[in-house]
Structures are given as C-alpha cells and as structure tokens.
Design an enzyme around this catalytic site. Structure first.
Site, PDB file in Angstrom:
ATOM      1  N   VAL A  59      -3.499  27.138  40.682  1.00  0.00           N
ATOM      2  CA  VAL A  59      -2.576  26.428  39.795  1.00  0.00           C
ATOM      3  C   VAL A  59      -3.279  25.224  39.196  1.00  0.00           C
ATOM      4  O   VAL A  59      -3.939  24.464  39.904  1.00  0.00           O
ATOM      5  CB  VAL A  59      -1.315  25.955  40.575  1.00  0.00           C
ATOM      6  CG1 VAL A  59      -0.424  25.105  39.678  1.00  0.00           C
ATOM      7  CG2 VAL A  59      -0.533  27.144  41.118  1.00  0.00           C
ATOM      8  N   ALA A 104      -5.574  20.417  40.168  1.00  0.00           N
ATOM      9  CA  ALA A 104      -5.414  21.852  40.417  1.00  0.00           C
ATOM     10  C   ALA A 104      -5.379  22.087  41.931  1.00  0.00           C
ATOM     11  O   ALA A 104      -5.651  21.167  42.719  1.00  0.00           O
ATOM     12  CB  ALA A 104      -6.572  22.638  39.814  1.00  0.00           C
ATOM     13  N   LYS A 105      -5.038  23.279  42.327  1.00  0.00           N
ATOM     14  CA  LYS A 105      -5.127  23.653  43.743  1.00  0.00           C
ATOM     15  C   LYS A 105      -5.115  25.164  43.844  1.00  0.00           C
ATOM     16  O   LYS A 105      -4.626  25.842  42.935  1.00  0.00           O
ATOM     17  CB  LYS A 105      -3.937  23.080  44.528  1.00  0.00           C
ATOM     18  CG  LYS A 105      -4.216  22.867  46.001  1.00  0.00           C
ATOM     19  CD  LYS A 105      -5.027  21.609  46.247  1.00  0.00           C
ATOM     20  CE  LYS A 105      -5.339  21.414  47.704  1.00  0.00           C
ATOM     21  NZ  LYS A 105      -5.896  20.076  47.956  1.00  0.00           N
ATOM     22  N   GLY A 106      -5.633  25.675  44.943  1.00  0.00           N
ATOM     23  CA  GLY A 106      -5.599  27.109  45.169  1.00  0.00           C
ATOM     24  C   GLY A 106      -5.239  27.408  46.607  1.00  0.00           C
ATOM     25  O   GLY A 106      -5.341  26.537  47.480  1.00  0.00           O
TER      26      GLY A 106
END
Ligand code: NAD
Length: 422
Positions: A59, A104-106
């Site tokens: 995201v 962001a992040k995952g």
C-alpha cells in the site's frame, strides 16, 4: 466489544489533528485515502510438494513529498487495513523528521515461524515479483519490519534486480552491508529511540543512570533500544517477547540477553538465566506494561496500551518503538496522568532515517563511515524532538498531537503546492 481496526485508528488520529489545525477539507479528504493498495496472491510450492497460496499487500498512502517508503511485515494477523494504517503512519513519520519520502507498507499473511528457510525465500521472491509493478528505487522502497530481516531484503534486492536485468540496490533498504546496505541500519531504530529518550530525559531533568526501563518486544527494535539505553546507563528491569518475559529489578545484563536471543534456536528470551521468567506471554505483557519504571518502550505490535490498561501504567515516559501501540482513548488517559509520550512517528523514525541514508548511498554508489551516519542520525532525531516539543509547548498539547501538527501541515503544504491532478 468491536474489534480493533488500525486503519480506523489512523483516520481518527488524522481527523483529530485536522480539526485542531483547521485543515482544508479537500486536503483532509485526500489524505484520508491511500493512493494505491495492491493485493496479490503468492503461490508457493512448500517443502512437502503441496502448493500453498498466501495473500500479500503493498500500500502506498501518499507520494506528495517523494517516493514511497515503508517496511514489509510477515505475520499471521496481517490485514489490508493494518497495512493501510502502517502506510499512513509512514507518511507522517517521514514528514516529522523531514525525510523526502511518502508513506508505504507491505505485508504477507503467513507464520514465518512455521516455515523453512527455503519456503521463506520462495515466498519473498514471488511476493517481490508480484509487487514489482509498483516498487523501484524511484517509486517505492521497501525495508524490514516485523519478522523480516537483512536476509529477506537481500532476496528482494536480488529478485527485483533479476527482473530488471541489472543490480538495483536502491530498491530496498536494510540490506546487508556487503550488497549495498548501510553502516548502522540494523540498529538505527533503537538508536533513534535512545536519542529522543535522552532528549526527553534532559527536558524532564532526569538522569539516565537513575532511570529504570521496561521493554515490550525484543526483536530488532526492542533489543537495540535496550542496548543503547543500557549503554547510556539506564537499568532495564523487564523485557517481554512472543514467548513470555524476563524480569530483574537489579537490571538485566542486556549484552548477555542479546547474545542469548541470537543463539537460542527460536530467537526468544526463554531460557535466559539472568532473571525471573514469566512464561505466559499474555501475563508477561500485562506485567511489563504495569512495571513501576521511568521509561516504558512498547516495541512489539499495535493496540497494546488501551483504555483497559492505561490507568495502570506507572512510567513517566513512553517511547513507542512499535507503530501504533497506543489507542487514542489510552492517549487521553495517559495525557491526563502526565505521562510524557514520545509517539511512534517520532520515536521510531531512526529506522527510516538511516534507510534514507542507505538509499542515498546506493544511488550515489558512495558509502559513508559509521560516525557520519551516527552524526547525521543524531542531528535529525534531535531536531525532530525539538521541533515537536516547541509545538507541544506552544499549543499546550501532548507530543503526539504536536508531531501530527508538524507532519500533517508539511504534507498538506506539499499537496497544496502540487495541486490536484488534472
Ligand atoms: P521483530 O520481528 O524484529 O521483533 C518483534 C518482537 O516483538 C519480537 O521480539 C517478538 O517476539 C515480539 N512480539 C510479537 N508479538 C508479541 C506480543 N504479543 N507480545 C510481546 N512481544 C511480542 O520486529 P521489529 O522490526 O523489531 O518491529 C517491532 C515494531 O517496531 C513494529 O511495530 C514495527 O512496525 C516497528 N518498527 C520497526 C522498524 C524497523 O526498522 N525494524 C522501524 C520502525 C518501527
């Protein structure tokens, strides 16, 4: 009781600061949404020959101030809403310390403790391939988070490089030094936490060598925070991890504890002989949060300090090594109790700061000495602390609200300057 939803919490935090600073309602609306959310399925042939399909997410919340940046988490409880919240918090974190990135992040829903190294490598490589349509040195740069480490970053770097046909070290940070990683990155989040805790101690006229500390979570962030606080003379009297906790009112031998967790088969505190153990993790966590200490550092996961336990907290300072460990309801209780809060978007920003240094070094193919890294990290963290404290004093608010005022104002200015396309 409704289940905890980190994304709702993140939006609630944004709404509160939006009211406080009278944020333009169009900009507020934009910031309440993530720019991109990619959901991928990750099929892996497991060691027993069967194919298992994992779900993964990447995201990007906001790219207004630069490329997206944020870690990748492997955990059975990962959800899209959690990843969205973590991405939004990354936007604010980069803005608080003035790093030119968006957030962001995952995450991948999996239990790495139940997987072999081969399965983890396959999972990482396939996940990287799936998200490679949106990551890249100029687009979105992942990093380590819960249950991911320099080895996982190496596989990400290699997979992306194989796909584009050349070595692209700048696609990921937190890599080993041998393949373009940075001096100091491994322990940067803990070092940054220590630097802002030290600033808070000076502000509150407390001496490190007279302070006691409790730490929840003893992974990358918790252990490095413990190490650096130990080095400046603090006494760490309790730590916990997923397996339980270890307590010693005289102070734990932190270097020995770090050696123990590295050597022990499952990398846990279990079996360390320098303190009293509580083997039930829920009980250990309850105990560590309530310890009568000067500094409490939650360094595990979200939603740990809630309205149910905030009244029982006795620490003078809370330093959030983890992202989102305190709920907004608990925040209010702690503020009324006079607890000095070092919020996640400031307290754990040392990690993304040295990740930024790593990315700059990769792009320039020119590497810095550890002393240069530490000097720049200290400068940025101290400035972040002082900027936030100035706002807290001026606005008569807590440090979290102050950090949000700073971060959201900076991002809002960028949105305004760039305008809404088309
Ligand atoms: P990690 O996987 O290295 O360590 C996590 C630790 O938390 C482990 O010791 C684990 O046993 C413990 N833990 C897990 N569940 C727990 C529970 N219910 N109770 C107590 N302990 C528990 O992860 P990390 O990289 O240290 O990340 C920890 C937190 O810090 C996360 O919130 C992460 O988003 C945040 N963070 C990490 C970095 C980084 O550079 N790694 C940077 C900023 C913020």
């Amino acid at each position: 009781m409704t289940a905890f939803n980190p994304w709702e919490m993140a939006c609630q935090q944004l709404d509160t600061v939006a009211r406080k600073i009278n944020l333009d309602k169009n900009i507020h609306q934009k910031l309440r949404h993530c720019k991109r959310s990619l959901i991928v399925s990750v099929p892996i042939q497991m060691d027993d020959g069967a194919v298992q399909v994992f779900e993964g997410y990447r995201v990007q919340h906001n790219l207004e101030r630069g490329p997206a940046k944020g870690g990748i988490r492997y955990h059975p409880d990962v959800t899209l809403d959690e990843v969205k919240a973590l991405a939004m918090w990354m936007t604010w974190k980069c803005a608080v310390v003035g790093i030119p990135y968006g957030g962001a992040k995952g995450g991948v829903v999996c239990d790495p403790r139940q997987m072999s190294l081969t399965e983890l490598e396959k999972l990482t490589r396939r996940f990287t391939s799936e998200i490679s349509i949106i990551i890249g040195p100029e687009k979105d740069i992942p990093a380590p988070d819960v249950n991911t480490n320099p080895q996982v970053m190496s596989w990400i770097m290699d997979t992306y490089s194989m796909n584009v046909g050349y070595s692209a070290p700048g696609v990921v940070t937190g890599k080993p030094i041998e393949i373009g990683g940075s001096e100091g990155r491994l322990t940067a989040t803990g070092k940054g936490a220590m630097i802002v805790i030290n600033e808070a101690l000076q502000h509150l006229k407390l001496r490190p060598d007279q302070c006691t500390v409790a730490i929840q979570g003893f992974g990358n962030v918790g252990s490095a925070t413990a190490q650096f606080l130990h080095e400046i003379g603090c006494r760490i009297v309790g730590v916990t991890d997923v397996a339980g906790g270890v307590f010693n009112p005289k102070g734990l031998d932190i270097p020995a504890l770090i050696r123990h967790t590295k050597d022990s088969e499952r990398h846990t505190l279990a079996g360390f002989d320098g303190g009293d153990h509580v083997n039930n993790p829920a009980k250990a966590n309850e105990e560590v949060l309530k310890l009568n200490v000067d500094i409490l550092a939650p360094c595990a996961l979200e939603n740990q300090i809630t309205k149910a336990n905030a009244h029982g907290i006795r620490a003078k300072i809370i330093a959030e090594g983890a992202n989102g460990p305190t709920t907004p309801e608990a925040d209010e209780i702690l503020f009324r109790k006079g607890v000095f809060m070092l919020p996640d978007i400031l307290a754990n920003a040392g990690g993304v700061t040295v990740s930024y240094f790593e990315w700059v070094q990769d792009i320039q193919a020119h590497f810095w000495q550890l002393e240069d890294i530490n000097k720049e990290l200290t400068r940025i963290m101290v400035k972040g602390f002082r900027d936030v404290l100035d706002i807290a004093q001026r606005e008569q608010c807590d440090m979290r609200m102050a950090a949000y005022i700073l971060a959201v104002s900076r991002v809002a200015t960028a949105v305004k300057l760039r305008g809404i396309y088309p």
